[in-house]
Design a protein around this motif. Sequence first.
Motif, PDB file in Angstrom:
ATOM      1  N   PRO A  92      42.436  20.647 -29.273  1.00 53.08           N
ATOM      2  CA  PRO A  92      43.570  20.015 -29.940  1.00 53.08           C
ATOM      3  C   PRO A  92      43.170  19.458 -31.305  1.00 53.08           C
ATOM      4  CG  PRO A  92      42.745  18.554 -28.235  1.00 53.08           C
ATOM      5  CD  PRO A  92      41.934  19.824 -28.168  1.00 53.08           C
ATOM      6  N   ILE A  93      44.017  19.666 -32.271  1.00 58.11           N
ATOM      7  CA  ILE A  93      43.732  19.300 -33.653  1.00 58.11           C
ATOM      8  C   ILE A  93      43.552  17.794 -33.820  1.00 58.11           C
ATOM      9  CG2 ILE A  93      46.145  19.170 -34.394  1.00 58.11           C
ATOM     10  CD1 ILE A  93      43.154  20.610 -36.416  1.00 58.11           C
ATOM     11  N   GLU A  94      44.225  16.994 -33.002  1.00 50.75           N
ATOM     12  CA  GLU A  94      44.104  15.533 -33.110  1.00 50.75           C
ATOM     13  C   GLU A  94      42.661  15.080 -32.866  1.00 50.75           C
ATOM     14  OE1 GLU A  94      48.064  16.911 -32.386  1.00 50.75           O
ATOM     15  OE2 GLU A  94      46.333  17.094 -31.048  1.00 50.75           O
ATOM     16  N   LYS A  95      42.000  15.678 -31.888  1.00 51.63           N
ATOM     17  CA  LYS A  95      40.604  15.343 -31.590  1.00 51.63           C
ATOM     18  C   LYS A  95      39.698  15.787 -32.735  1.00 51.63           C
ATOM     19  CE  LYS A  95      36.913  14.218 -29.191  1.00 51.63           C
ATOM     20  NZ  LYS A  95      36.407  12.866 -29.375  1.00 51.63           N
ATOM     21  N   VAL A  96      39.981  16.944 -33.308  1.00 49.02           N
ATOM     22  CA  VAL A  96      39.202  17.453 -34.433  1.00 49.02           C
ATOM     23  C   VAL A  96      39.312  16.497 -35.622  1.00 49.02           C
ATOM     24  CG1 VAL A  96      39.073  19.328 -36.135  1.00 49.02           C
ATOM     25  CG2 VAL A  96      39.348  19.856 -33.704  1.00 49.02           C
ATOM     26  N   ILE A  97      40.523  16.070 -35.942  1.00 51.40           N
ATOM     27  CA  ILE A  97      40.731  15.145 -37.060  1.00 51.40           C
ATOM     28  C   ILE A  97      40.031  13.815 -36.802  1.00 51.40           C
ATOM     29  CG2 ILE A  97      42.485  13.810 -38.305  1.00 51.40           C
ATOM     30  CD1 ILE A  97      44.305  16.324 -38.056  1.00 51.40           C
ATOM     31  N   GLU A  98      40.104  13.334 -35.574  1.00 51.89           N
ATOM     32  CA  GLU A  98      39.390  12.097 -35.218  1.00 51.89           C
ATOM     33  C   GLU A  98      37.889  12.263 -35.463  1.00 51.89           C
ATOM     34  OE1 GLU A  98      38.238  10.165 -30.976  1.00 51.89           O
ATOM     35  OE2 GLU A  98      40.382  10.568 -31.276  1.00 51.89           O
ATOM     36  N   ASN A  99      37.337  13.401 -35.062  1.00 52.57           N
ATOM     37  CA  ASN A  99      35.912  13.670 -35.274  1.00 52.57           C
ATOM     38  C   ASN A  99      35.574  13.751 -36.763  1.00 52.57           C
ATOM     39  OD1 ASN A  99      35.487  13.742 -32.517  1.00 52.57           O
ATOM     40  ND2 ASN A  99      35.387  15.964 -32.391  1.00 52.57           N
ATOM     41  N   ILE A 100      36.420  14.399 -37.536  1.00 48.83           N
ATOM     42  CA  ILE A 100      36.175  14.513 -38.975  1.00 48.83           C
ATOM     43  C   ILE A 100      36.178  13.135 -39.625  1.00 48.83           C
ATOM     44  CG2 ILE A 100      37.118  15.332 -41.169  1.00 48.83           C
ATOM     45  CD1 ILE A 100      38.178  17.789 -39.644  1.00 48.83           C
ATOM     46  N   LYS A 101      37.133  12.299 -39.230  1.00 46.97           N
ATOM     47  CA  LYS A 101      37.232  10.966 -39.826  1.00 46.97           C
ATOM     48  C   LYS A 101      36.039  10.084 -39.486  1.00 46.97           C
ATOM     49  CE  LYS A 101      42.223  10.785 -40.420  1.00 46.97           C
ATOM     50  NZ  LYS A 101      43.482  10.159 -40.004  1.00 46.97           N
ATOM     51  N   SER A 102      35.276  10.464 -38.456  1.00 50.13           N
ATOM     52  CA  SER A 102      34.093   9.681 -38.085  1.00 50.13           C
ATOM     53  C   SER A 102      32.867  10.055 -38.921  1.00 50.13           C
ATOM     54  CB  SER A 102      33.774   9.889 -36.599  1.00 50.13           C
ATOM     55  OG  SER A 102      33.193  11.167 -36.383  1.00 50.13           O
ATOM     56  N   ILE A 103      32.962  11.103 -39.696  1.00 45.71           N
ATOM     57  CA  ILE A 103      31.831  11.562 -40.504  1.00 45.71           C
ATOM     58  C   ILE A 103      31.658  10.648 -41.714  1.00 45.71           C
ATOM     59  CG2 ILE A 103      30.918  13.460 -41.913  1.00 45.71           C
ATOM     60  CD1 ILE A 103      32.618  15.353 -40.101  1.00 45.71           C
ATOM     61  N   ALA A 104      30.436  10.211 -41.927  1.00 46.15           N
ATOM     62  CA  ALA A 104      30.130   9.359 -43.088  1.00 46.15           C
ATOM     63  C   ALA A 104      28.739   9.721 -43.580  1.00 46.15           C
ATOM     64  CB  ALA A 104      30.217   7.885 -42.707  1.00 46.15           C
ATOM     65  N   ARG A 105      28.647  10.828 -44.259  1.00 47.36           N
ATOM     66  CA  ARG A 105      27.374  11.311 -44.781  1.00 47.36           C
ATOM     67  C   ARG A 105      26.999  10.577 -46.070  1.00 47.36           C
ATOM     68  NH1 ARG A 105      25.282  16.076 -43.381  1.00 47.36           N
ATOM     69  NH2 ARG A 105      24.595  16.379 -45.522  1.00 47.36           N
ATOM     70  N   ALA A 106      25.717  10.524 -46.336  1.00 51.28           N
ATOM     71  CA  ALA A 106      25.240   9.918 -47.580  1.00 51.28           C
ATOM     72  C   ALA A 106      25.324  10.913 -48.743  1.00 51.28           C
ATOM     73  CB  ALA A 106      23.797   9.449 -47.406  1.00 51.28           C
ATOM     74  N   GLU A 107      25.314  12.194 -48.410  1.00 51.63           N
ATOM     75  CA  GLU A 107      25.345  13.215 -49.460  1.00 51.63           C
ATOM     76  C   GLU A 107      26.170  14.414 -48.996  1.00 51.63           C
ATOM     77  OE1 GLU A 107      21.130  15.392 -48.515  1.00 51.63           O
ATOM     78  OE2 GLU A 107      21.089  13.555 -49.698  1.00 51.63           O
ATOM     79  N   PRO A 108      26.594  15.245 -49.937  1.00 50.12           N
ATOM     80  CA  PRO A 108      27.392  16.431 -49.572  1.00 50.12           C
ATOM     81  C   PRO A 108      26.590  17.430 -48.736  1.00 50.12           C
ATOM     82  CG  PRO A 108      27.471  16.013 -51.949  1.00 50.12           C
ATOM     83  CD  PRO A 108      26.424  15.113 -51.377  1.00 50.12           C
ATOM     84  N   ILE A 109      27.311  18.322 -48.105  1.00 52.57           N
ATOM     85  CA  ILE A 109      26.688  19.444 -47.403  1.00 52.57           C
ATOM     86  C   ILE A 109      26.197  20.416 -48.480  1.00 52.57           C
ATOM     87  CG2 ILE A 109      27.141  21.473 -45.941  1.00 52.57           C
ATOM     88  CD1 ILE A 109      27.096  18.910 -44.349  1.00 52.57           C
ATOM     89  N   ARG A 110      24.967  20.836 -48.368  1.00 51.54           N
ATOM     90  CA  ARG A 110      24.387  21.779 -49.333  1.00 51.54           C
ATOM     91  C   ARG A 110      24.162  23.107 -48.628  1.00 51.54           C
ATOM     92  NH1 ARG A 110      19.062  23.226 -51.128  1.00 51.54           N
ATOM     93  NH2 ARG A 110      18.155  21.896 -49.559  1.00 51.54           N
ATOM     94  N   LEU A 111      24.724  24.160 -49.198  1.00 52.45           N
ATOM     95  CA  LEU A 111      24.511  25.505 -48.672  1.00 52.45           C
ATOM     96  C   LEU A 111      23.781  26.339 -49.714  1.00 52.45           C
ATOM     97  CD1 LEU A 111      27.940  26.382 -46.994  1.00 52.45           C
ATOM     98  CD2 LEU A 111      25.821  25.690 -45.885  1.00 52.45           C
TER      99      LEU A 111
END
Length: 168
Positions: free
Chosen positions: A48-67
């Motif tokens: 369910p998208i609601e759980k995904v959004i909740e998980n995304i909002k919990s992310i607090a990285r110090a720096e961007p994702i580097r690929l």
Amino acid sequence: MYSTRRQLTLYISEQNEIIEKIRAQFNPIQYYLIPAHVTLCREDEIEPIEKVIENIKSIARAEPIRLEFDPPERFENGKGVIIPAKKYNAGFSNLRKTILKGLNEHPRNHLPHITLMHPRNSTCTNIIWSHIQKQVLPTELLFDKISLIEQHDGGPWITIGEFSIIAE
């Protein structure tokens, strides 16, 4: 029948001029449908998208994702062209695991890539391939936000949500 698809995407905001030029010239249909991006999670993974959004909002990285990216390569019997990420991208894999926590504890391995030519609506000839190989393409990109995008009935993808992954 009407269909709606949703995905999580990392849009390319830097160094994308040459990428978009190639896409516009050799894959105008895909260029029209969606800007250059790296797909983070496909529609079958984010319910369910609601759980995904909740998980995304919990992310607090110090720096961007580097690929980091390898040179472009052809796929699907040479019809398509991608810029594949290097095989090991811990930041990308960990981001996917965080997003899918509580939904899928062992998400499938998803190799990040940028599609230059999608075989569904373009064909890479040897002449086009030669042209692409001569271009200076980015070898590293940074991403600091996730976009939730949606497509209706095969039309253009639209952004319905954006989420910063950098701690403020």
